[in-house]
Design an enzyme around this catalytic site. Structure first.
Site: not given
Ligand code: 3H9
Length: 695
Positions: A70, A109, A112, A132
């Site tokens: 992200a 992300g 993911e 993270e």
């Protein structure tokens, strides 16, 4: 079709080739999932679903890397739609096979996204991970729920709670990727997508997870929390991963999202984001942007001791041509054995292959005498910490080395200007202060004298980047940034002993604060003799009014140099640290001699006195312009001295704690402890004006 970013470029492109289409993400520098990427990706996957010509799709990235996560810069803002979990769910729900083509790093992300694809192909050099927790977060787009579904609870717990990335081979072994590309990544991914057409879709979220028995699970979670030393994200991440065995995907994701949003606003996450950007900002030194570094490929190291061999390994690992010199065959052979031992251990633990070890061993040559360094671009000395020894060596090197060669010293305390003055070229002299073990520790202090040329400093920064180190440029003072601050707070720790605490109590309080080890345990590990030599060197210039604790001197006089002699602040039996009644008696006797009545000292008092000592000395370092910015100090303390990164470093934390309360603490110490403990001017000024280190 495309989506447009605020800058007007299209960060996501759909190339509608039949039967396998391509979605390409192109959002430099690291393809982070900014709002425009999320919107583009969602629109593209919806179009794939609608378009009858398309039967499968590959998601790939432009540039060097797959999606690295992200966009961290968006974390301080209100989340904007579409949210990443929704985009990722749409990818998994797609009615046609979706294959991720992974190069570089698929992180956070990005990982993911890959987890939600129906298959994954990676380049041999790619790595995947969920880092993270290093930002004080948990994965927020299904990572904690999909990863265990793909690789099992145990492996997922390890990766999610450590943030450790895995290389392609390990990812293949774990089942995190399906194939490693043998050549053209996109072609291989397209090939796999074509094979999957007409097959039942392999949706990760629909898989089940084998549960762990309750006792093992809670023991693991407890172990993870302990290892986190006060960081809250790893423990929360563990709880979420364990939920995957009992909850349907959507319920697990709802819990994950809630935790993610909660942590995103936390102080710890803000501190860790500060740490992330500060580590990168240290590279950018005002005034050096347009200075071209010198070319360095051949490196000479003088001294094959622990430091010299560690530095040699760091350079060999980064692909440099290294030559170590010593004064005797015996010292050289010992150094060679030290280097071989480090690499053998790395092979034994699976960190590198035997072939990589052999290649690195070949990159390091050995010779007697400095004359063999005449072809080097950079020479670093790592000899005995004595000014005259170093000055003589630099005089010698000056005569041997061609013009333009950089002469660096690895001294931890000495005045580099005096070393530079021994040569005819002080502009080429710089301090490169590595931390032990030099091939492991990431911090590098680059110490410039008033004479050091700008391109020599720029070369230090460029070298650090190649060595994957975190450099902090500073000026000369006793101990530079880190050791100067360390000396101060160690001194304060010794005052605490005289007033009533014992070494293990001080260590325990600071370990509870988040340091991996307290100062006395560190001192035993590093060896008490180094500081003893320094204290003796400084003794003639020490202010006689300064409060001086002589317990460490007495330990040294008794031959207690720490772990290496089996005793120091503690005693070591079978390598285990134990409280030593001999030290307790010495501490109590010291209090008595000073006429101090011993009292119980709380962990809270220990922590706040140490913090105040650190902040005050850091302010003096800023006032003297030893470094330019508060972030330089924070980076040194986090990467060289174990200051907990989740606190953001001492100055970031000082803003939180409040400068007025820290100043009050410092003033109290100045009254008690006398010369050397006066509050720094900038601390007084900031506390009075309400100015922050990080406005
Ligand atoms: C996440 O994904 C949360 C999700 O689970 C859930 C969401 C709902 N954002 O390091 P470099 C910048 S959390 C914004 O020098 P390298 C960096 O600041 C995220 N910017 O290069 C630098 O900018 P500048 C999980 C980012 O080749 C430039 O890119 N992901 C981001 O040595 C180059 O970076 C991570 O934690 C980002 N995510 O290393 C990955 N990443 O040039 C963090 C980088 O202005 N990133 N930038 O200074 C890294 O670990 C490294 O940057 C990477 C490249 C290995 C990717």
């Amino acid at each position: 079709m495309t989506a447009t970013s605020p800058e007007g470029v299209d960060p996501v492109r759909l190339v509608s080739t039949s039967p396998v289409a391509l979605i390409e993400i192109d959002n430099p520098p690291v393809n982070a999932t900014s709002q425009a990427v999320r919107a583009g990706l969602l629109a593209a996957i919806q179009e794939v679903g609608r378009n009858p010509q398309i039967e499968a799709v590959v998601i790939a990235c432009a540039g060097k890397t797959f999606v690295a996560g992200a966009d961290i810069r968006e974390f301080g803002q209100t989340p904007r739609e579409p949210h990443l979990p929704d985009v990722i769910n749409a990818i998994e729900a797609c009615s046609k096979p979706v294959v991720a083509a992974i190069q570089g790093t698929a992180l956070g992300g990005g990982c993911e996204i890959a987890l939600a694809c129906h298959a994954r192909v990676a380049e041999p050099g790619a790595s995947l991970g969920l880092p993270e927790v290093k930002l004080g977060l948990v994965p927020g787009a299904g990572g904690t729920q999909r990863l265990p579904r793909l690789i099992g609870l145990e492996a997922a717990l390890d990766l999610v709670t450590s943030g450790r990335p895995v290389k392609a081979q390990e990812a293949l072994r774990l089942g995190l990727v399906d194939r490693i590309s043998s050549g053209d990544l996109r072609q291989d991914a397209t090939e796999l997508a074509r094979e999957l057409i007409g097959q039942p879709l392999r949706r990760t979220g629909e898989r089940s997870v084998v549960a762990m028995d309750a006792e093992t699970a809670s023991a693991k979670a407890a172990e993870i929390r302990k290892k986190a030393r006060g960081a809250e994200a790893p423990g929360k991440a563990a709880e979420l991963v364990l939920l995957a065995a009992g909850l349907p995907l959507q319920d697990g994701m709802a819990r994950e999202r809630e935790t993610f949003l909660d942590l995103r606003c936390s102080e710890q996450s803000a501190a860790l984001r500060h740490a992330f950007f500060a580590e990168r900002e240290v590279m950018r030194l005002p005034g050096l942007d347009s200075v071209e570094p010198r070319r360095v490929q051949k490196v000479g190291i003088v001294g094959a001791g622990t430091m010299g061999s560690g530095i040699a390994i760091a350079f060999a690992d980064a692909g440099f041509d290294v030559r170590i010199v010593e004064t005797s065959e015996q010292a050289l052979t010992a150094g060679q054995a030290r280097v071989a031992d480090v690499y053998d251990k790395q092979v034994a633990s699976g960190r590198i292959t035997a072939a990589a070890r052999d290649e690195r061993l070949r990159a390091i040559g050995y010779a007697i005498g400095t004359s063999s360094l005449s072809d080097r671009d950079l020479v670093i000395e790592a000899v005995f910490e004595d000014l005259e020894v170093k000055r003589a060596l630099f005089r010698d090197l000056d005569a041997v080395l061609p013009p333009g060669t950089i002469l660096a010293t690895n001294t931890s305390y000495l005045d580099i200007s005096l070393i530079a003055d021994a040569t005819s070229r002080p502009a080429d002299v710089v301090g490169l202060h590595f931390f032990s073990p030099a091939h492991v520790m990431r911090l590098l202090e680059i110490v410039r004298t008033d004479a050091t040329a700008a391109d020599v400093v720029a070369t230090g920064l460029a070298l650090a980047k190649r060595l994957r180190k975190i450099p902090v440029v500073c000026r000369v003072c006793d101990g530079f940034v880190g050791n100067r601050i360390l000396s101060r707070y160690r001194q304060q720790a010794e005052y605490l002993l005289e007033e009533g605490a014992l070494p293990h109590e001080v260590d325990a309080a600071l370990e509870a604060f988040g340091f991996p080890m307290g100062p006395f345990a560190v001192s035993d590990l590093a060896g008490l003799d180094i500081n003893w030599a320094r204290r003796k060197r400084l003794a003639p210039t020490r202010d006689p009014r300064e409060r001086y604790v002589d317990i460490a001197d007495r330990l040294c006089e008794a031959g207690r140099f720490g772990r290496k002699t089996g005793a120091g602040w503690y005693r070591y039996e079978g390598g285990k640290r134990e409280v030593d009644p001999v030290v307790t008696a010495l501490v109590e006797e010291s209090s008595q001699r000073r006429g101090l009545t011993r009292r119980a000292i709380s962990a809270d008092e220990i922590q706040s006195r140490i913090r105040a000592a650190i902040v005050n000395e850091a302010c003096k370092i800023l006032d003297e312009r030893i470094v330019e910015r508060p972030l330089d100090v924070d980076v040194v303390m986090m990467h060289g001295y174990g200051y907990p990164a989740w606190r953001g470093g001492p100055l970031f934390e000082a803003d939180r704690v409040g400068l007025q309360s820290i100043l009050a603490q410092v003033q109290e110490r100045a009254a008690q402890d006398g010369p050397g403990w006066e509050p720094a001017d900038s601390l007084i000024n900031r506390a009075a004006s309400g100015a922050k280190f990080y406005p």
